[in-house]
Design an enzyme around this catalytic site. Structure first.
Site, PDB file in Angstrom:
ATOM      1  N   CYS A  87       0.830  -1.217   0.000  1.00 34.18           N
ATOM      2  CA  CYS A  87       0.000   0.000   0.000  1.00 34.18           C
ATOM      3  C   CYS A  87       0.857   1.258   0.000  1.00 34.18           C
ATOM      4  CB  CYS A  87      -0.923   0.020   1.219  1.00 34.18           C
ATOM      5  SG  CYS A  87      -1.758  -1.551   1.507  1.00 34.18           S
ATOM      6  N   CYS A 210     -13.276   0.799   7.675  1.00 38.63           N
ATOM      7  CA  CYS A 210     -12.367   0.215   6.682  1.00 38.63           C
ATOM      8  C   CYS A 210     -12.394   0.991   5.376  1.00 38.63           C
ATOM      9  CB  CYS A 210     -12.783  -1.228   6.392  1.00 38.63           C
ATOM     10  SG  CYS A 210     -12.990  -2.223   7.879  1.00 38.63           S
ATOM     11  N   SER A 211     -11.215   1.192   4.791  1.00 31.30           N
ATOM     12  CA  SER A 211     -11.159   1.826   3.472  1.00 31.30           C
ATOM     13  C   SER A 211     -11.690   0.833   2.441  1.00 31.30           C
ATOM     14  CB  SER A 211      -9.732   2.262   3.146  1.00 31.30           C
ATOM     15  OG  SER A 211      -8.853   1.153   3.191  1.00 31.30           O
ATOM     16  N   LYS A 332     -10.187   6.373   3.416  1.00 29.03           N
ATOM     17  CA  LYS A 332     -11.507   5.945   3.871  1.00 29.03           C
ATOM     18  C   LYS A 332     -12.622   6.290   2.878  1.00 29.03           C
ATOM     19  CE  LYS A 332     -14.561   4.290   6.324  1.00 29.03           C
ATOM     20  NZ  LYS A 332     -15.113   3.973   4.995  1.00 29.03           N
ATOM     21  N   HIS A 336      -8.823   3.869  -1.929  1.00 33.31           N
ATOM     22  CA  HIS A 336      -7.471   3.357  -1.693  1.00 33.31           C
ATOM     23  C   HIS A 336      -7.036   2.396  -2.805  1.00 33.31           C
ATOM     24  CE1 HIS A 336      -3.908   1.925   0.121  1.00 33.31           C
ATOM     25  NE2 HIS A 336      -4.387   1.044   0.965  1.00 33.31           N
TER      26      HIS A 336
END
Lengths: 392, 392
Positions: A87, A210-211, A332, A336
């Site tokens: 990420c 959670c994203s 968020k 992402h």
């Protein structure tokens, strides 16, 4: 060391694009980047391209993705390489591009990132995320990133009295910010009550912590600061950049309520920039889960350890607060797209520091310094960047 | 730009190691590198690590392999990142490490590479190689790299009168060189007759024209040339480094008998070093297939286009010739652990330029400048490095 400036930035909207592959997404971001260069640029002057991607299109082009993408946008001969730290891939692409320019090896370079996460089955999507945890001690034992960050959140609650509500305040703030961002995946406010009562994921997280799973691309154009004024009167200077790692497996780390990789990367970036956390006017931080933004407040020096949650209570990091965090909506709500995320943060900051965020409700006024913070996995890697407005 | 020196280098033997994973292989190379530093080094001074790998252990740790490996050797906090350009990954790791040191961002950095190719089924091994060709126009159409390089060989035969025998001369030379290299996978001579009559692979190639499937790792230690003498009286200077790309798919390229990526990368490296092809005393070039070494002679400026095969007839590139090429045995006989290959070449040159190749039959005498050349896929990317002996 040569000074580094950013003179262009572009990104796709983040979201679910079943009809676009990595080539199409990358080209879209690249073209927006070209159009953002005030006086234009002869693309043949671009000396190198550093492109972050974890899955290379969910396995579409696992080898040599970078030259494939650069060939697709008409620069087949440019030195192009893929950079990967899960990420954090986009942030590390930016780091390596900055080194190439700072060394004088090239005068102009691209840092970019791209990821396709939505055109695969959810099990394959989870696979591509899971591969970034420690394979032997986390992935093959069944851990997910939601589970690992949930452990951090639970520990923070235990040690410092963090409440479930604090986590939700991050989600509410970032969803609200995303409404005014045309690039965001979720342009929809949520209430604190909603955020507290989502479908459970891993205690204490529900789905609003959670994203999302996201497709997208982002491209930033860097140059030697000496020549920045050829291209624009409003360059953004990259004043400091740092990167560091930690053990991938959380059981090996010194703490569950700090990311030491972030702390070391931030110390390096602050030192190079010659400023401290108090000088930062706004920041884009890595909120892959709500607790991650809270940890970042502490790790980046915005709050004392164990007191980060009070910044949320005070509204300190709201868009109209003293230190807006994730004005873009963050991972968020902006979304992402793994390898693109770190460069997407730089795109947001580029716009903000040039007063081009457009919607008056979103533009941060009178900002001089900004910071971006990109994390790999659950904190195995982190890259931190400090930007300075260049038209002052 | 800061000048860059190499002060240490280590590598595993290349071969088939079913009982060693990427961690074990990397650690073995890392430890040999540490032991090679004449006056030792405090590892905490290492500021960054750039690690090349295509498959990250055949999918073992697809995300964040670099910090995992650095944690395994006791440096969990060092800035570590994976660099990927298929078979060129190691060379690009070296390129990025060189930029980081040249920028002054770090004083000491590691460039390394690792690959496990032998512990998977042959179909999975082929998969991990195939993913580096153009997915849409080559891989999914059934092309293999052997097939693509075979096209280049056939074209070279058609245009320039290359004979089947010339290809075999590359294999014979490199197998002979590998006999004296304790790190080589195949330490076994072959005769010209054998080399001409191997099991067919793709016309005009037989099995002796193809590099093997290999496990291995290599690590190089770079530092700012200013501090090199702290560590050794025999540094090796990295005088020039260049990298460039081309279309991945061979049908998109301008020529089938040259790699333009190599030509552009070499021009950049020669320019930075301030020397030309005639100044090079020996070279390690990317002979993934026998034709690749012949193409490299032309692309690196050692021979005129279309006349590279005559260097073989003259013995010009034999170990006792005017310009020894692949004294190590090359990818053909030393072996080709994809992500490690580019750094392994630097290890060989480090030893040679310090007169440490040991076996008298292998040591190249009175050499001042050396060159290494690492290619990604069928020429989608290439990186070229020029080294200068530092004890003169």
């Amino acid at each position: 060391m040569e000074s580094v400036a950013i003179i262009g930035a572009g990104q796709t909207r983040y979201g679910d694009f079943p009809n676009k592959g990595v080539k199409e997404l990358f080209a879209e971001a690249y073209l927006e980047m070209l159009q953002s260069v005030d006086r234009g640029i002869d693309q043949q002057r671009i000396g190198a391209a550093f492109i972050g991607s974890l899955s290379s299109g969910s396995g579409f082009q696992l080898g040599q993705l970078a030259p494939l993408l650069m060939g697709h946008v008409g620069l087949p001969r440019v030195n192009a390489v893929r950079i990967e730290n899960a990420c954090g891939s986009g942030g590390y692409a930016l780091f390596n591009a900055a080194c190439a320019v700072a060394s004088g090896k090239v005068d102009i370079a691209i840092a970019g990132g791209v990821e396709k996460m939505r055109d695969v089955s959810s099990s394959k999507g989870r696979y591509w995320l899971g591969v970034s945890g420690d394979t032997e001690f986390e992935r093959l034992a069944g851990s997910t990133f939601a589970g690992i960050y949930a452990l951090m959140a639970a520990r923070y609650m235990h040690e410092y009295g963090l409440k479930r509500e604090h986590l939700s305040m991050v989600a509410v703030k970032n969803h609200r910010n995303a409404v005014a961002n045309p690039k965001a995946q979720f342009r929809k406010e949520i209430t604190l009550e909603q955020a507290k009562k989502g479908v459970p994921v891993a205690y204490p997280f529900n789905v609003w912590d959670c994203s999302p799973t996201t497709d997208g691309a982002a491209v930033v154009l860097l140059c030697n600061a000496k020549i920045a004024r050829e291209f624009t009167d409003k360059p953004v200077y990259l004043k400091g950049f740092g990167a560091a790692s930690d053990y991938l497996a959380i059981h090996d780390r010194d703490s569950m309520t700090r990311l030491l990789a972030t702390r070391k990367a931030a110390a390096e970036a602050y030192k190079q920039a010659g400023i401290g956390p108090k000088d930062i006017d706004f920041a884009e931080v890595h909120d892959c889960f709500t607790i991650a933004e809270i940890l970042a407040y502490g790790d980046l020096g915005f709050a004392e350890e164990g007191k980060a949650q009070y910044l949320l209570e005070e509204g300190y990091t709201q868009i109209d607060g003293k230190l807006p965090v994730n004005a873009s909506g963050g991972l968020k709500a902006k979304g992402h797209p793994i390898g693109a995320t770190g460069c997407g943060m730089a795109c947001e900051i580029f716009k903000q520091l040039r007063d081009e965020a457009k919607e008056p409700s979103r533009q941060i006024k009178n900002a001089r310094y900004a910071l971006s913070h990109n994390v790999g996995g659950s904190g195995g890697t982190a890259a931190v960047f400090i930007y300075q407005r260049g038209d002052a």
